[in-house]
Scaffold this motif. Structure first.
Motif, short mmCIF file in Angstrom:
data_model
loop_
_atom_site.label_atom_id
_atom_site.label_comp_id
_atom_site.label_asym_id
_atom_site.label_seq_id
_atom_site.Cartn_x
_atom_site.Cartn_y
_atom_site.Cartn_z
N SER A 13 111.55 83.15 76.73
CA SER A 13 110.96 82.05 77.46
C SER A 13 111.05 82.30 78.96
N ILE A 14 110.52 81.35 79.72
CA ILE A 14 110.46 81.54 81.17
C ILE A 14 111.84 81.58 81.80
N ASP A 15 112.84 80.99 81.15
CA ASP A 15 114.19 81.04 81.71
C ASP A 15 114.74 82.46 81.69
N LEU A 30 114.74 77.28 86.21
CA LEU A 30 113.45 77.41 85.54
C LEU A 30 113.50 76.84 84.12
N PHE A 34 111.20 73.81 82.96
CA PHE A 34 110.34 74.09 81.81
C PHE A 34 110.51 73.03 80.73
N TYR A 37 109.36 69.48 81.94
CA TYR A 37 107.90 69.39 82.06
C TYR A 37 107.24 69.23 80.69
N TRP A 38 107.64 70.06 79.73
CA TRP A 38 106.97 70.01 78.43
C TRP A 38 107.38 68.81 77.60
N SER A 151 99.78 75.62 81.20
CA SER A 151 100.35 76.20 79.98
C SER A 151 100.74 77.67 80.17
N SER A 153 103.14 78.80 81.64
CA SER A 153 104.59 78.94 81.47
C SER A 153 104.98 79.19 80.01
#
Length: 256
Positions: A13-15, A30, A34, A37-38, A151, A153
């Motif tokens: 994932s983005i992390d 992040l 993330f 936000y989602w 999206s 991310s």
């Protein structure tokens, strides 16, 4: 192949990308943004489902009831182990959304005027190629465009669950090309015929009957979108907490 190690980069994932670029603080910041936000976008999806059900039923019951119904359905289906097993739902949702928006687009093109425009006398669309928005209006418009592509991310999560992650670039290029084409066609046509009388949401621009038809067609699409987004948010938490443990490798962290 297990989640979190979809490739030699060991990024799920983005992390994980944040950790590689900025260290521990990058991962935490992040990751938190993330997830937050989602979660909010999932809430927006639940609201969208309730709006669709309200439109179809002519406000047959309290909006909160429709939100609860959508939440129950999402909870039941977003626990499916992997994205690969949600593929059939994704295809149903895709065709549902495309059919709904093209239905509205065709309807506003063949009708005399949009539903919110004056219904008597001569009428012409007041569209403008260049406007003079206020700062607030311009900020809202720009934010809408950014949100439409937010999206991105999720790219890491999708690539991590592909059997061949090396093909992700080709897949995302094809997807975004199609999305851009649809955005442009729908946006230009609807705005050309409706001008400043575009309803919000735009599904109502073609009048009460077509509003019900379009929302009825779109219900599977907005429901599947909510399921996918809540699935990815929950999967992030699952992988983050259980990565490297026997539970993760034995259950939902196994792709397929």
């Amino acid at each position: 192949m297990s989640l979190g190690s979809s490739s030699s980069t060991n990024v799920y994932s983005i992390d994980d990308a944040g950790f590689k670029m900025f260290g521990r603080w990058g991962r935490e910041i992040l990751g938190a943004v993330f997830l937050l936000y989602w979660v909010f976008v999932t809430g927006s999806g639940l609201l969208s489902v309730s709006i669709a059900l309200n439109a179809v039923s002519t406000h047959g019951t309290c909006t909160a009831v429709f939100v609860v119904v959508a939440a129950v359905v999402a909870i039941c289906l977003n626990s499916i182990r992997t994205l690969g097993r949600i593929t059939i739902l994704a295809w149903v949702g895709l065709f549902s959304i495309i059919a709904a928006i093209f239905t509205v687009t065709i309807a506003v093109g063949v009708q005399d005027r949009p539903a919110s425009a004056p219904q008597t006398g001569h009428w012409e669309s007041d569209y403008k190629l260049f406007g003079t928005p206020t700062f607030l209006e311009a900020s809202t418009a720009v934010s809408s465009l950014i949100f439409a592509f937010a999206s991105v991310s999720l790219c890491f999560s999708f690539a991590a669950e592909m059997k061949e992650p090396k093909h992700y670039g080709r897949a995302v290029f094809s997807c975004l090309s199609l999305v851009m084409a649809i955005y442009l066609v729908i946006g230009i046509v609807v705005y050309y015929y409706c001008g400043s009388y575009v309803s919000s949401p735009a599904m109502g621009s073609a009048g009460p009957l077509m509003k019900k038809v379009a929302y009825g067609i779109s219900i599977p699409g907005v429901m599947v979108s909510t399921i996918l987004l809540s699935h990815l948010a929950a999967k992030y938490v699952f992988v983050r907490l259980l990565r490297g443990t026997p539970i993760c490798h034995r259950t939902a962290c196994a792709t397929g």
